[in-house]
Design an enzyme around this catalytic site. Structure first.
Site, PDB file in Angstrom:
ATOM      1  N   ILE A 145      -4.083  10.435  -0.202  1.00  0.00           N
ATOM      2  CA  ILE A 145      -4.544  10.062  -1.545  1.00  0.00           C
ATOM      3  C   ILE A 145      -6.009   9.636  -1.500  1.00  0.00           C
ATOM      4  CG2 ILE A 145      -4.172   8.511  -3.508  1.00  0.00           C
ATOM      5  CD1 ILE A 145      -1.207   8.390  -2.674  1.00  0.00           C
TER       6      ILE A 145
ATOM      7  N   ASP B 143     -11.044   3.330   7.382  1.00  0.00           N
ATOM      8  CA  ASP B 143      -9.646   3.580   7.744  1.00  0.00           C
ATOM      9  C   ASP B 143      -9.421   3.017   9.144  1.00  0.00           C
ATOM     10  OD1 ASP B 143      -7.306   5.850   6.759  1.00  0.00           O
ATOM     11  OD2 ASP B 143      -7.228   5.099   8.837  1.00  0.00           O
TER      12      ASP B 143
ATOM     13  N   ALA C  27      -2.126   1.572  -4.687  1.00  0.00           N
ATOM     14  CA  ALA C  27      -1.444   1.801  -3.400  1.00  0.00           C
ATOM     15  C   ALA C  27      -0.096   1.093  -3.399  1.00  0.00           C
ATOM     16  CB  ALA C  27      -2.320   1.316  -2.255  1.00  0.00           C
ATOM     17  N   ARG C  28      -0.115  -0.176  -3.152  1.00  0.00           N
ATOM     18  CA  ARG C  28       1.105  -0.979  -3.082  1.00  0.00           C
ATOM     19  C   ARG C  28       0.805  -2.388  -3.546  1.00  0.00           C
ATOM     20  NH1 ARG C  28       6.307   0.878  -0.832  1.00  0.00           N
ATOM     21  NH2 ARG C  28       5.892   3.032  -1.286  1.00  0.00           N
TER      22      ARG C  28
ATOM     23  N   ASP D 287      -2.086  -0.274 -10.746  1.00  0.00           N
ATOM     24  CA  ASP D 287      -0.883   0.531 -10.986  1.00  0.00           C
ATOM     25  C   ASP D 287       0.293  -0.062 -10.208  1.00  0.00           C
ATOM     26  OD1 ASP D 287       0.382   2.900 -12.121  1.00  0.00           O
ATOM     27  OD2 ASP D 287       0.482   3.674 -10.065  1.00  0.00           O
TER      28      ASP D 287
ATOM     29  N   GLU E 249       6.744  -6.405  -8.420  1.00  0.00           N
ATOM     30  CA  GLU E 249       7.353  -5.368  -9.264  1.00  0.00           C
ATOM     31  C   GLU E 249       8.859  -5.543  -9.208  1.00  0.00           C
ATOM     32  OE1 GLU E 249       6.130  -1.293  -8.601  1.00  0.00           O
ATOM     33  OE2 GLU E 249       4.086  -1.929  -8.241  1.00  0.00           O
TER      34      GLU E 249
ATOM     35  N   HIS F 169       3.038   1.546 -12.385  1.00  0.00           N
ATOM     36  CA  HIS F 169       3.354   2.337 -11.175  1.00  0.00           C
ATOM     37  C   HIS F 169       3.679   3.802 -11.515  1.00  0.00           C
ATOM     38  CE1 HIS F 169       4.758   1.731  -6.775  1.00  0.00           C
ATOM     39  NE2 HIS F 169       4.209   2.920  -6.940  1.00  0.00           N
ATOM     40  N   ILE F 170       2.720   4.432 -12.184  1.00  0.00           N
ATOM     41  CA  ILE F 170       2.926   5.816 -12.643  1.00  0.00           C
ATOM     42  C   ILE F 170       2.023   6.814 -11.911  1.00  0.00           C
ATOM     43  CG2 ILE F 170       3.765   5.300 -14.976  1.00  0.00           C
ATOM     44  CD1 ILE F 170       0.741   5.765 -15.867  1.00  0.00           C
ATOM     45  N   GLY F 171       1.410   6.352 -10.807  1.00  0.00           N
ATOM     46  CA  GLY F 171       0.435   7.216 -10.118  1.00  0.00           C
ATOM     47  C   GLY F 171       0.956   8.612  -9.823  1.00  0.00           C
ATOM     48  N   ALA F 172       2.199   8.698  -9.369  1.00  0.00           N
ATOM     49  CA  ALA F 172       2.743   9.998  -8.955  1.00  0.00           C
ATOM     50  C   ALA F 172       3.429  10.728 -10.103  1.00  0.00           C
ATOM     51  CB  ALA F 172       3.745   9.779  -7.828  1.00  0.00           C
TER      52      ALA F 172
END
Ligand code: NAD
Length: 320
Positions: A157, A176, A243-244, A268, A273, A291-294
């Protein structure tokens, strides 16, 4: 062979499986009836998203299962190692939604630099009586073009986000823990391609240099962005977390929004949650999505097709 897609599957996925000779059911069977249903209907492939749980009891009770497939990334709802120890293939579709998440990041960023998160709250209330005042409030927007986008977590991503950033004309930097450098290829509408090499830099350098920061790391034990990290950022930075929950300390984020360190945030994903903190939900400087990213039609299509391809490959290998 019978496939049960208990949390649904795209029509293109159904078509690909049926063309390969599978019989596909999209009936949603209640969790407590699932074991009986799988055994009675002789199901070989169980496909789930995040709702259906595939735990040891089900794995033990359904000896006919050959594949458990998760449409999407996280497999917290499946006892993956246990299933594999019983000889069941466990598959997922980690790449199918990467571009969708990256586009949502930019929805938050584009909205952020023009105060849409706030004007969408205030226009319905005051748009007809205080139009000129609102116009003045939201007059000092900025462009993303030419600004520095810092991406933390340069996997699937993160790289899709970088591609959009490059396309928009941003200066993209990345950090990273495990990836040193990445070659990105951007494809354009007319078939032209452009290649970019990005070498990752230490996170503290990224925090100091970025005008906007987007997080794309997996779930962590500790916060990636806590008070010390906010302190390193430029004043007026924009931050996106798709991400999370738990990657950003939300208490420190709210403080950083209040003291002006962070100009706006796009969230998101949330620490608690599905009941995000009210201080986060009510903060006027946060652009919010649940949480609609995907969750795009295109990602669902790719998930279905990717699952179908893997199932065909695995069961073909099994037969040989
Ligand atoms: N918002 C949504 O709906 C949505 C949808 C799909 C995925 N996600 C989340 O997006 C995140 C990224 O997914 P992905 O497919 O790109 O994963 P990925 O595994 O391809 O990339 C993650 C990258 O993060 C790096 N990393 C891990 N720990 C790190 C750390 N502490 N510091 C710096 N880098 C670190 C890894 O080396 C890897 O390159 C995951 O948390 C996933 O759950 C969100």
């Amino acid at each position: 062979m019978n496939v049960l897609a208990n949390d649904g599957i795209s029509n293109s996925g159904i078509k690909a499986l049926e063309q390969a000779g599978f019989s596909v059911s999209t009936t949603t069977v209640a969790q407590e009836q699932l074991i009986n249903h799988i055994n009675q209907k002789d199901i070989s492939v169980l496909l789930v998203r995040s709702a259906t749980k595939v735990r040891k009891d089900l794995i033990d009770a359904c000896s006919g299962l050959k594949i458990i497939g998760r449409g999407g990334v996280g497999m917290d709802n499946i006892d993956v190692e246990y299933a594999r120890s019983k000889g069941i293939h466990v598959i997922n579709t980690p790449a199918a939604s990467s571009h969708s998440v990256a586009e949502l990041v930019f929805a938050h960023l584009f909205g952020g630099v023009r105060f849409l998160y706030d004007s969408n709250r205030n226009m319905p209330l005051d748009g007809d009586t205080k139009f000129k005042a609102l116009k003045k409030n939201y007059a000092k927007g900025i462009e993303l073009k030419g600004k520095t986008l810092g991406i933390i977590g340069f996997g699937r991503i993160g790289q899709e986000t970088a591609k959009i950033g490059i396309g928009v004309g941003m200066n993209v930097i990345a950090s990273d823990m495990y990836v040193d450098e990445v070659n990105l290829e951007l494809e354009f509408f007319d078939g032209q391609k452009a290649k970019f090499n990005i070498k990752t830099i230490p996170m503290n350098d990224l925090l100091k240099q970025s005008d906007f920061i987007s997080l794309h790391v997996p779930a962590q034990n500790d916060y990636i962005i806590d008070k010390a990290q906010f302190d390193l950022m430029k004043d007026g930075v924009g931050l996106v977390n798709a991400a999370r929950g738990g990657v950003v300390n939300e208490v420190e984020l709210v403080k950083a929004l209040e003291n002006g360190k962070v100009a706006f945030a796009g969230l998101d994903t949330f620490e608690s949650e599905p009941t995000p903190a009210i201080q986060v939900l009510m903060n006027g400087r946060i652009s919010l999505s649940p949480h609609i990213g995907a969750a795009t039609n295109e990602a669902q299509d790719r998930i279905g097709v990717e699952l179908a391809i893997q199932i065909k490959d695995l069961l073909l290998v099994d037969k040989s």
